[in-house]
Design a protein around this motif. Sequence first.
Motif, PDB file in Angstrom:
ATOM      1  N   SER A 167      -4.796   7.510  -1.177  1.00 48.39           N
ATOM      2  CA  SER A 167      -4.338   6.056  -0.359  1.00 48.39           C
ATOM      3  C   SER A 167      -4.756   4.870  -1.520  1.00 48.39           C
ATOM      4  O   SER A 167      -5.801   4.823  -1.754  1.00 48.39           O
ATOM      5  CB  SER A 167      -5.037   6.031   0.832  1.00 48.39           C
ATOM      6  OG  SER A 167      -4.934   4.793   1.581  1.00 48.39           O
ATOM      7  N   PHE A 168      -3.673   4.064  -1.808  1.00 48.81           N
ATOM      8  CA  PHE A 168      -3.876   3.019  -2.751  1.00 48.81           C
ATOM      9  C   PHE A 168      -3.314   1.733  -1.908  1.00 48.81           C
ATOM     10  O   PHE A 168      -2.187   1.817  -1.367  1.00 48.81           O
ATOM     11  CB  PHE A 168      -3.212   3.295  -3.841  1.00 48.81           C
ATOM     12  CG  PHE A 168      -3.732   4.510  -4.875  1.00 48.81           C
ATOM     13  CD1 PHE A 168      -4.809   4.253  -5.610  1.00 48.81           C
ATOM     14  CD2 PHE A 168      -3.630   5.600  -4.474  1.00 48.81           C
ATOM     15  CE1 PHE A 168      -5.466   5.469  -6.120  1.00 48.81           C
ATOM     16  CE2 PHE A 168      -3.888   6.696  -5.334  1.00 48.81           C
ATOM     17  CZ  PHE A 168      -4.917   6.349  -6.209  1.00 48.81           C
ATOM     18  N   ALA A 169      -3.912   0.627  -2.408  1.00 47.51           N
ATOM     19  CA  ALA A 169      -3.404  -0.522  -1.885  1.00 47.51           C
ATOM     20  C   ALA A 169      -3.508  -1.566  -2.998  1.00 47.51           C
ATOM     21  O   ALA A 169      -4.558  -1.486  -4.003  1.00 47.51           O
ATOM     22  CB  ALA A 169      -4.196  -1.157  -0.888  1.00 47.51           C
ATOM     23  N   ARG A 217      -7.877   2.100  -4.934  1.00 50.30           N
ATOM     24  CA  ARG A 217      -8.099   3.168  -3.883  1.00 50.30           C
ATOM     25  C   ARG A 217      -8.687   2.451  -2.713  1.00 50.30           C
ATOM     26  O   ARG A 217      -8.919   1.144  -2.753  1.00 50.30           O
ATOM     27  CB  ARG A 217      -9.325   4.095  -4.381  1.00 50.30           C
ATOM     28  CG  ARG A 217      -8.927   5.002  -5.366  1.00 50.30           C
ATOM     29  CD  ARG A 217     -10.106   6.195  -5.595  1.00 50.30           C
ATOM     30  NE  ARG A 217     -11.324   5.264  -6.091  1.00 50.30           N
ATOM     31  CZ  ARG A 217     -12.069   6.108  -6.992  1.00 50.30           C
ATOM     32  NH1 ARG A 217     -12.059   7.154  -7.135  1.00 50.30           N
ATOM     33  NH2 ARG A 217     -13.082   5.332  -7.362  1.00 50.30           N
ATOM     34  N   THR A 218      -8.070   2.784  -1.561  1.00 48.34           N
ATOM     35  CA  THR A 218      -8.397   2.073  -0.285  1.00 48.34           C
ATOM     36  C   THR A 218      -9.868   3.037   0.120  1.00 48.34           C
ATOM     37  O   THR A 218     -10.039   3.974  -0.178  1.00 48.34           O
ATOM     38  CB  THR A 218      -7.434   2.175   0.829  1.00 48.34           C
ATOM     39  OG1 THR A 218      -7.266   3.556   1.251  1.00 48.34           O
ATOM     40  CG2 THR A 218      -6.129   1.753   0.211  1.00 48.34           C
ATOM     41  N   ASN A 219     -10.166   2.285   1.531  1.00 45.81           N
ATOM     42  CA  ASN A 219     -11.455   3.121   1.885  1.00 45.81           C
ATOM     43  C   ASN A 219     -10.961   4.353   2.494  1.00 45.81           C
ATOM     44  O   ASN A 219     -11.777   5.086   2.770  1.00 45.81           O
ATOM     45  CB  ASN A 219     -12.048   2.080   3.077  1.00 45.81           C
ATOM     46  CG  ASN A 219     -12.999   1.017   2.517  1.00 45.81           C
ATOM     47  OD1 ASN A 219     -13.333   1.180   1.307  1.00 45.81           O
ATOM     48  ND2 ASN A 219     -13.524   0.570   3.384  1.00 45.81           N
ATOM     49  N   GLY A 226       1.007  -1.268   0.095  1.00 47.70           N
ATOM     50  CA  GLY A 226       0.015  -0.048  -0.141  1.00 47.70           C
ATOM     51  C   GLY A 226       0.918   1.120  -0.044  1.00 47.70           C
ATOM     52  O   GLY A 226       2.104   1.036   0.209  1.00 47.70           O
ATOM     53  N   ILE A 227       0.350   2.337  -0.421  1.00 44.82           N
ATOM     54  CA  ILE A 227       0.985   3.631  -0.549  1.00 44.82           C
ATOM     55  C   ILE A 227       0.008   4.809  -0.238  1.00 44.82           C
ATOM     56  O   ILE A 227      -1.110   4.680  -0.648  1.00 44.82           O
ATOM     57  CB  ILE A 227       1.513   3.898  -1.758  1.00 44.82           C
ATOM     58  CG1 ILE A 227       2.597   5.183  -1.800  1.00 44.82           C
ATOM     59  CG2 ILE A 227       0.905   3.939  -3.026  1.00 44.82           C
ATOM     60  CD1 ILE A 227       3.511   5.185  -2.560  1.00 44.82           C
ATOM     61  N   SER A 228       0.366   5.621   0.826  1.00 52.86           N
ATOM     62  CA  SER A 228      -0.615   6.741   1.035  1.00 52.86           C
ATOM     63  C   SER A 228       0.232   7.916   1.165  1.00 52.86           C
ATOM     64  O   SER A 228       1.548   7.960   1.431  1.00 52.86           O
ATOM     65  CB  SER A 228      -1.263   6.616   2.444  1.00 52.86           C
ATOM     66  OG  SER A 228      -1.972   5.676   2.615  1.00 52.86           O
ATOM     67  N   ASN A 229      -0.042   9.078   0.550  1.00 52.45           N
ATOM     68  CA  ASN A 229       0.632  10.303   0.653  1.00 52.45           C
ATOM     69  C   ASN A 229      -0.141  11.464   0.711  1.00 52.45           C
ATOM     70  O   ASN A 229      -1.484  11.391   0.395  1.00 52.45           O
ATOM     71  CB  ASN A 229       1.847  10.316  -0.610  1.00 52.45           C
ATOM     72  CG  ASN A 229       0.881  10.339  -2.075  1.00 52.45           C
ATOM     73  OD1 ASN A 229      -0.106  11.062  -2.226  1.00 52.45           O
ATOM     74  ND2 ASN A 229       1.448   9.484  -2.860  1.00 52.45           N
TER      75      ASN A 229
END
Length: 193
Positions: free
Chosen positions: A53-55, A64-66, A25-28
Motif C-alpha cells: 500500500s503506497f500513497a 508506504r502507508t501505515n 494512492g495504490i494498494s494491491n
Amino acid sequence: LSLANIVDTFGQPFLYMPMVSKGTGISNGVEAEFNSSFSRKLFVRANVGLGRSFAAALDGISRRTNYDMPLRTNLITGLRIGKKQIFTTRYSSHTGTPYTPYLVQQSQLQQRPIYDITSVNTARGTDYQRVDVHYEVNLQKEGRGMKLYGGLDNALNNRNYYQYVMIPNCPRCGPYELTQMNRYPEFGITWAF
C-alpha cells in the motif's frame, strides 16, 4: 504528507502539520483462504495475505502507508466439546507497521513530537504476533439462550509494537515505544431474553 501515511493519532490530541485531502494512492495484494465447516467437531479457518500500500501527497513521491504490511496471517481453530462447549484459539501476525521517525533533538527542544518529513514511513516496527484462547459454554435458562465464556487475550504476552511517542519535559528521553496490552483475561455471561 497525506492522511494515509501519518502516524496513528490515537491518544495524540494534535498534530502540528497542515494537511489537505489531495493526493493519490495504490494498494494491491492477493489472499489465500481455507475454511473447514464450522459445524464440525474440529474446525479450522486460515488465511494468508500478501499486499502493498503506497500513497503520494502533493509532491508526487510514492511512500508506504501505515497500512503497508506485506505479509498477514490468521489462524482460528475450534474444538467442540459435546453439544454445549467450544474451545477456540486465534493466532494472528503481520509484518511490522511503517512509521515516521522523530527529529529527536528538535522534539526535545520544543517539548512536542516533530517528525522527520524527509523519512515518511521509512522505518518499520517489529513484526506483530498474538495468540488468544477462548472457552464458552452454551446453556438454556428458562427456554432462553445463555452463554458463559472466558479466555485469555495475548496469551503469550508478546510486546507488540504500537507506536513511538515523545515524553514531555524529559530532555534526555528519546522516543518511547508503546506496545499493545499485555496478557489480558476476559470472562462474562450473555443471556438472550
